[in-house]
Design an enzyme around this catalytic site. Structure first.
Site, short mmCIF file in Angstrom:
data_model
loop_
_atom_site.label_atom_id
_atom_site.label_comp_id
_atom_site.label_asym_id
_atom_site.label_seq_id
_atom_site.Cartn_x
_atom_site.Cartn_y
_atom_site.Cartn_z
CB THR A 143 -0.93 0.03 1.22
OG1 THR A 143 -1.81 -1.10 1.17
CG2 THR A 143 -1.77 1.30 1.23
CG PHE A 174 0.17 4.75 3.58
CD1 PHE A 174 -1.00 4.82 4.33
CD2 PHE A 174 0.73 3.51 3.36
CE1 PHE A 174 -1.58 3.68 4.85
CE2 PHE A 174 0.15 2.35 3.88
CZ PHE A 174 -1.01 2.44 4.62
#
Length: 404
Positions: free
Chosen positions: A286, A288
């Protein structure tokens, strides 16, 4: 008698919306940014924003929290690629007041923290976003927020210094909500951090895998573990976040339910790890974004990435022309995302379609590998500005090449 401390932010020049009301004063955004739409002759005003805290640490963030004299001022000068033309963008009003979960960190202690950064993230303790915040800003004070909107507003209102929020996942794709919030708010992207995601199946002490009938987690986490959960024959129940699922089954002492969450969540909530690395694909990462009120000064001493958003008129080859401004200067694009242009009238009606729209207006979010200090990037955006109907630079920041 409770003592009251008044914390006053510095006076900042704020662009007013077309119609100023008491309610939309709360949503005025004040940070300068790279913007590209025609600047109209509008008044600018100064507003002082107050936050009142009593000895119990509670805060009043209602309309009465705004105080001070409103004075006329000159139009603010915005940062831009071409200094000969001023541009601006009026952000959309924020619909809701700041949710209460932010007050888990006592505002009266803000001044005593010294140089320790307060970093907002979405979720509860043990969330992957908390790990990302701590990777981005080691030794920070991570502040949990109930919703993504809350984290944006917390930075804007000076309740925290930064926010770290997910923008895309290698398996689940983009987090569309945060793309929309980037445009609605006036925060700047000042960095990125990539986090490897390793899902665990958690349960209360004494519960075995064969005892489980259902599993709780965030919808993306459940989708990323589809094969494993199908083999176990578990009913999936979606909740707001992974760590919240772990907290729920722990606090309610559930014996027939498990949670898909992080290893950190198991330690925080005292849960057993029944299985580790249950995601279908091991390459689960992921990305960010690190958000702040002010932009950083872009450099050329390290790899930089720049994020922009723009809109175009309808027509054949228009998007090709827009992307060509980067290709012809050998600038690599790492991401392109389209989102509907919200709260805008549908552009063209075709009588042959019984009044239905011929096309819808879209925004295009693009990330490219170049710093705004690079002449190529400046020339590319200058070229794009010639025919784009809207263009805004969301941030120019060091790229994260490592995954942890």
């Amino acid at each position: 008698m409770a003592t009251t401390a008044i914390v006053r932010s510095p006076k900042l020049p704020l662009p007013l919306p077309e119609t100023t009301t008491t309610s939309n004063l709360q949503s005025l955004n004040h940070n300068n940014t790279f913007l590209f739409t025609p600047l109209h002759n509008k008044r600018r005003r100064f507003i002082s924003i107050y936050a009142s805290t009593d000895s119990t640490g509670s805060s009043d963030l209602s309309n009465n929290a705004f105080g001070g004299e409103i004075k006329k001022g000159q139009a603010i000068e915005l940062n831009k690629v071409n200094d000969d033309n001023p541009y601006e963008f009026n952000a959309k009003d924020s619909p809701n007041p700041l949710p209460r979960p932010l007050t888990s960190a006592d505002l009266s202690n803000m001044a005593s923290e010294g140089s320790r950064l307060r970093v907002a993230y979405q979720g509860v303790r043990g969330a992957y976003s908390e790990s990302a915040a701590e990777k981005a800003y080691p030794n920070c004070e991570a502040v949990p927020c109930e919703q993504f909107d809350t984290a944006f507003e917390a930075v804007e209102r000076w309740l925290v210094d930064r926010a770290v929020l997910p923008i895309e996942n290698s398996l689940g794709g983009s987090i569309h909500r945060n793309y929309d919030l980037l445009l609605r708010h006036r925060l700047h992207i000042v960095g990125e951090v990539k986090l490897a995601i390793s899902h665990c199946l958690l349960a209360n002490n004494g519960v075995k895998i064969e005892d489980l009938k259902r599993v709780l987690s965030h919808p993306q986490a459940l989708a990323q573990c589809e094969n494993t959960l199908t083999k176990l024959g578990l009913v999936r129940e979606a909740v707001d976040d992974t760590a919240g699922a772990a907290k729920y089954i722990a606090f309610n002492k559930l014996k027939d339910a498990g949670a898909v969450a992080s290893l950190a969540a198991s330690r925080i909530y005292g849960l057993n790890v029944l299985a580790q690395d249950i995601q279908d694909d091991s390459d689960n990462v992921t990305r960010f974004l690190m958000l702040a009120r002010e932009p950083i000064i872009p450099g050329t001493d390290k790899p930089f990435k720049t994020s922009v958003v723009f809109s175009l008129d309808e027509g054949p080859g228009v998007l090709f022309k827009a992307l060509a401004v980067f290709a012809m200067r050998n600038i690599n694009l790492t991401k392109i995302e389209s989102r509907p242009l919200q709260k805008q009238a549908l552009r063209v009606l075709d009588d042959s379609l019984d009044g239905f729209p011929k096309y819808f207006p879209y925004l295009f979010y693009v990330d490219f590998e170049a710093s705004m200090a690079d002449q190529r990037a400046q020339n590319a955006l200058g070229h794009l500005k010639e025919f784009a109907t809207f263009l805004r630079v969301l941030g120019s920041y060091p790229s994260d090449s490592g995954i942890a």
